[in-house]
Design a protein around this motif. Structure first.
Motif, PDB file in Angstrom:
ATOM      1  N   HIS A  79      43.569  47.422  34.170  1.00 51.88           N
ATOM      2  CA  HIS A  79      44.864  46.801  33.885  1.00 51.88           C
ATOM      3  C   HIS A  79      45.983  47.827  33.735  1.00 51.88           C
ATOM      4  CE1 HIS A  79      43.451  42.672  32.088  1.00 51.88           C
ATOM      5  NE2 HIS A  79      43.077  42.860  33.325  1.00 51.88           N
ATOM      6  N   MET A  90      50.803  42.591  30.893  1.00 51.81           N
ATOM      7  CA  MET A  90      49.835  43.380  31.637  1.00 51.81           C
ATOM      8  C   MET A  90      49.315  42.613  32.823  1.00 51.81           C
ATOM      9  SD  MET A  90      46.491  43.502  29.298  1.00 51.81           S
ATOM     10  CE  MET A  90      45.676  42.075  28.713  1.00 51.81           C
ATOM     11  N   HIS A 113      44.711  50.719  31.313  1.00 50.02           N
ATOM     12  CA  HIS A 113      43.522  50.619  30.475  1.00 50.02           C
ATOM     13  C   HIS A 113      42.434  49.843  31.197  1.00 50.02           C
ATOM     14  CE1 HIS A 113      46.075  47.118  29.555  1.00 50.02           C
ATOM     15  NE2 HIS A 113      44.957  46.445  29.377  1.00 50.02           N
ATOM     16  N   MET A 115      39.903  46.784  30.861  1.00 55.26           N
ATOM     17  CA  MET A 115      39.854  45.583  30.056  1.00 55.26           C
ATOM     18  C   MET A 115      38.435  45.044  30.107  1.00 55.26           C
ATOM     19  SD  MET A 115      42.606  43.669  28.831  1.00 55.26           S
ATOM     20  CE  MET A 115      41.946  44.219  27.297  1.00 55.26           C
ATOM     21  N   HIS A 160      47.078  41.630  23.249  1.00 54.45           N
ATOM     22  CA  HIS A 160      46.459  40.957  24.385  1.00 54.45           C
ATOM     23  C   HIS A 160      46.355  39.459  24.162  1.00 54.45           C
ATOM     24  CE1 HIS A 160      44.797  45.007  25.505  1.00 54.45           C
ATOM     25  NE2 HIS A 160      45.361  44.605  26.587  1.00 54.45           N
TER      26      HIS A 160
HETATM   27 CU   LIG Z   1      44.525  44.412  29.562  1.00 53.73          CU
END
Ligand SMILES: [Cu+2]
Length: 165
Positions: A79, A90, A113, A115, A160
């Motif tokens: 992501h 994101m 990142h 995920m 998130h």
């Molecule tokens: Cu993410």
């Protein structure tokens, strides 16, 4: 007596396992050097977690992180987080993440990142989470994420919760 010596030896071996040298989570694959893979403890019931690491490309050609997988997660995505009209959003990088030669790409809270989706169990501080990353050229790399405390190195706004809606 023999028994006592045996258990002492076991104790020493076990202690050696606990005192892993710094950088034990680092991994090398081809021209790539991956350092400091880590994640964060998840609050109870959370189904997603972020994965963070640093990838350095010491080679002369670009490589690309194309996928990831691990027993702990049903699915691992790559992501990117970005500000969009003042809102942190994101999105998955469908084509993966390119690491240019001579460059270091950092996956960290607030930016790129991993995920981890559909978590099978919650992550606790001190856990090591085995993960396999796949690169276009370097191939598969096994590493383990070092789980830090909840909120470790988390910048404000990294949330998130929008994913669930
Ligand atoms: Cu993410």
């Amino acid at each position: 007596m023999r028994q006592a010596v045996f258990s002492l030896a076991c104790g020493v071996a076990f202690a050696a396992l606990l005192v892993a040298p710094a950088g034990a989570g680092d991994a090398k694959a081809g021209d790539l050097v991956i350092t400091q893979p880590w994640s964060r403890a998840t609050p109870g019931g959370a189904k997603i977690a972020g994965g963070y690491l640093t990838i350095e490309n010491k080679g002369a050609a670009p490589d690309r992180l194309i996928s990831g997988a691990g027993d702990v997660a049903g699915k691992v995505e790559i992501h990117e987080m970005a500000m969009n009209n003042g809102v942190m959003t994101m999105r998955p990088l469908d084509k993966g993440l390119v690491i240019e030669p001579g460059k270091t790409v950092k996956l960290a809270p607030g930016g790129y990142h991993l995920m981890l989706m559909d978590l099978k169990n919650s992550l606790k501080q001190g856990d090591k989470v085995p993960l396999t990353l796949e690169f276009e050229k370097a191939g598969k790399v096994a590493l383990s994420l070092d789980v830090q405390g909840v909120g470790a190195q988390a910048p404000a706004g990294h949330d998130h919760s929008g994913m669930k809606k």
